[in-house]
Each structure stands twice: as structure tokens, then as C-alpha cells.
Design a protein around this motif. Structure first.
Motif, short mmCIF file in Angstrom:
data_model
loop_
_atom_site.label_atom_id
_atom_site.label_comp_id
_atom_site.label_asym_id
_atom_site.label_seq_id
_atom_site.Cartn_x
_atom_site.Cartn_y
_atom_site.Cartn_z
N LEU A 1 0.84 -1.18 0.00
CA LEU A 1 0.00 0.00 0.00
C LEU A 1 0.88 1.24 0.00
O LEU A 1 1.88 1.30 0.71
N ARG A 2 0.52 2.21 -0.82
CA ARG A 2 1.27 3.46 -0.87
C ARG A 2 0.49 4.54 -0.14
O ARG A 2 -0.68 4.76 -0.44
N ILE A 3 1.12 5.17 0.83
CA ILE A 3 0.49 6.25 1.57
C ILE A 3 1.50 7.37 1.77
O ILE A 3 2.70 7.17 1.69
N GLU A 4 0.98 8.54 2.05
CA GLU A 4 1.83 9.70 2.30
C GLU A 4 2.50 9.55 3.67
O GLU A 4 1.98 8.88 4.56
N ASN A 5 3.65 10.19 3.81
CA ASN A 5 4.38 10.14 5.08
C ASN A 5 3.54 10.64 6.25
O ASN A 5 3.59 10.08 7.34
N ARG B 1 -18.98 12.39 1.92
CA ARG B 1 -18.91 13.31 0.79
C ARG B 1 -17.51 13.86 0.55
O ARG B 1 -17.01 13.86 -0.57
N GLU B 2 -16.84 14.29 1.61
CA GLU B 2 -15.49 14.85 1.45
C GLU B 2 -14.51 13.80 0.93
O GLU B 2 -13.66 14.10 0.11
N GLU B 3 -14.63 12.57 1.43
CA GLU B 3 -13.74 11.50 0.98
C GLU B 3 -14.02 11.11 -0.47
O GLU B 3 -13.10 10.75 -1.21
N LEU B 4 -15.29 11.19 -0.88
CA LEU B 4 -15.62 10.90 -2.28
C LEU B 4 -14.89 11.86 -3.20
O LEU B 4 -14.39 11.47 -4.26
N ILE B 5 -14.83 13.10 -2.77
CA ILE B 5 -14.20 14.13 -3.59
C ILE B 5 -12.68 14.06 -3.49
O ILE B 5 -11.97 14.03 -4.49
N GLY B 6 -12.17 14.00 -2.26
CA GLY B 6 -10.73 14.09 -2.04
C GLY B 6 -9.98 12.80 -2.21
O GLY B 6 -9.09 12.69 -3.05
N SER B 7 -10.32 11.80 -1.43
CA SER B 7 -9.53 10.56 -1.41
C SER B 7 -9.84 9.63 -2.57
O SER B 7 -8.92 9.07 -3.17
N LEU B 8 -11.11 9.44 -2.86
CA LEU B 8 -11.47 8.48 -3.91
C LEU B 8 -11.49 9.10 -5.30
O LEU B 8 -11.42 8.39 -6.30
N SER B 9 -11.62 10.41 -5.38
CA SER B 9 -11.69 11.13 -6.67
C SER B 9 -12.70 10.49 -7.61
O SER B 9 -12.44 10.32 -8.80
N LEU B 10 -13.88 10.16 -7.07
CA LEU B 10 -14.92 9.56 -7.91
C LEU B 10 -15.45 10.58 -8.91
O LEU B 10 -15.57 11.76 -8.60
N LYS B 11 -15.78 10.10 -10.07
CA LYS B 11 -16.40 10.91 -11.10
C LYS B 11 -17.91 10.68 -11.03
O LYS B 11 -18.38 9.69 -10.48
N LYS B 12 -18.66 11.59 -11.62
CA LYS B 12 -20.12 11.51 -11.51
C LYS B 12 -20.69 10.22 -12.10
O LYS B 12 -21.65 9.66 -11.56
N HIS B 13 -20.10 9.70 -13.16
CA HIS B 13 -20.62 8.47 -13.75
C HIS B 13 -20.33 7.26 -12.86
O HIS B 13 -21.14 6.33 -12.80
N GLN B 14 -19.21 7.29 -12.16
CA GLN B 14 -18.91 6.21 -11.22
C GLN B 14 -19.92 6.23 -10.07
O GLN B 14 -20.46 5.18 -9.70
N LEU B 15 -20.18 7.40 -9.51
CA LEU B 15 -21.13 7.49 -8.41
C LEU B 15 -22.55 7.17 -8.88
O LEU B 15 -23.32 6.53 -8.16
N PHE B 16 -22.88 7.56 -10.10
CA PHE B 16 -24.18 7.20 -10.68
C PHE B 16 -24.34 5.68 -10.71
O PHE B 16 -25.38 5.15 -10.32
N ASN B 17 -23.30 4.98 -11.15
CA ASN B 17 -23.37 3.52 -11.20
C ASN B 17 -23.43 2.90 -9.81
O ASN B 17 -24.10 1.88 -9.62
N ILE B 18 -22.76 3.48 -8.84
CA ILE B 18 -22.82 2.98 -7.46
C ILE B 18 -24.23 3.11 -6.92
O ILE B 18 -24.79 2.17 -6.34
N LEU B 19 -24.84 4.27 -7.14
CA LEU B 19 -26.18 4.53 -6.60
C LEU B 19 -27.28 3.85 -7.40
O LEU B 19 -28.17 3.22 -6.83
N ASN B 20 -27.23 3.97 -8.71
CA ASN B 20 -28.35 3.54 -9.55
C ASN B 20 -28.06 2.29 -10.39
O ASN B 20 -28.90 1.88 -11.18
N GLY B 21 -26.91 1.68 -10.21
CA GLY B 21 -26.50 0.60 -11.08
C GLY B 21 -27.14 -0.75 -10.88
O GLY B 21 -27.16 -1.57 -11.77
#
Length: 157
Positions: A10-14, A67-87
Motif C-alpha cells: 500500500l502506498r500512503i503519504e508520510n 462526501r469529502e472522501e468521495l471528492i478528495g480521497s477516492l476522486s470519484l467521477k459523476k458516472h462512477q457514483l451514478f453507477n454505485i447509486l443507480n447501477g
């Protein structure tokens, strides 16, 4: 009977590693115990994603919480989140509109502007996150969102 265990890399920041090491030291456990704890904790929080009955608006409370982690850590795009919610063949009553998915991924400083444009009942006396939850609650009339909103209101009083 013990399950087979795997070694992962696993790669993580110091700064994150330093925080993990400090936490492990404070708990008097190994660093690897903290990583396992964090993974188990996250998987328990995301348990609803493994259940086919949970889809669409049922998942909004979880998405609002992270919500913050979706934006910052996971960098999800709207189509990815659409598939998670409505897929998962979501029931039409639970379908989450793309505009609301985009709102979930909108940075904090822009959410208020977007809500002012789309919400008929502007809320100047509440913070932006509460307004977002209220907006989604009203639109999707989700009991789990209501519970989340009530809990937050009680804790702030």
C-alpha cells in the motif's frame, strides 16, 4: 478454522503513516493492527453496498457522510457514483438524478451556490451541509435521511 491471510502493499503519504504510527503507539498495538482496524471499520460502514436491496436513495445517507472522501480521497467521477447509486436495477422510486449526484461531488464552497439556484426554499440560517441534507431529504423523502438529519439536529443543540 482460520482464513487464509494475504500480504498486501500500500502506498500512503508520510503524514498518514506518521499518524498511523502515533495511533498505534497510543493504543500499544502494532502499526499493522491499525491498518486492519481501519479496513474493517470502513467495510462495516460500507456494508450496505454489499446488499442488493440497498440502492439509489437508500445510499444517500452514506454518501452524505463520506462526501469529502468521495471528492478528495477516492476522486470519484459523476458516472462512477451514478453507477454505485443507480447501477443495481434501482427501483424507480429510489432513482437518484444525475444533478443530485453532481451536487454530492461538488466542493463545499460551491454547494451553497448550486442549492440557491435549484432549491425553492432558500435556507440562510443553516450551514451548507445541513441544507444539502434537507434538500435531498425533501426531494427523495428518505426515512434514513430523516434519521440522519434528526440525529445531527439533536447533537447540535
Amino acid at each position: 478454522m482460520s482464513e487464509l491471510k494475504h500480504i498486501i502493499s500500500l502506498r500512503i503519504e508520510n503524514s498518514i503513516r506518521n499518524a498511523v504510527q502515533a495511533t498505534a503507539s497510543r493504543f500499544y498495538v502494532r502499526e499493522s493492527d491499525i491498518y486492519r482496524f481501519a479496513i474493517n471499520y470502513m467495510l462495516k460502514r460500507f456494508k450496505c453496498l454489499h446488499e442488493d436491496d440497498f440502492s439509489g436513495s437508500d445510499l444517500l445517507p452514506l454518501m452524505l457522510d463520506i462526501r469529502e472522501e468521495l471528492i478528495g480521497s477516492l476522486s470519484l467521477k459523476k458516472h462512477q457514483l451514478f453507477n454505485i447509486l443507480n447501477g443495481n436495477n434501482v427501483h424507480p422510486d429510489k432513482f437518484v438524478a444525475m444533478s443530485d449526484i453532481e451536487l454530492l461531488l461538488t466542493p463545499q464552497h460551491l454547494v451553497k451556490q448550486r442549492l440557491q439556484k435549484i432549491d425553492d426554499s432558500p435556507q440562510s440560517d443553516v450551514d451548507t451541509e445541513t441544507w444539502l441534507k434537507q434538500y435531498l431529504l425533501e426531494k427523495y423523502q428518505s426515512p434514513s435521511l430523516q434519521d440522519s438529519s434528526d440525529t445531527q439536529t439533536q447533537s447540535s443543540n
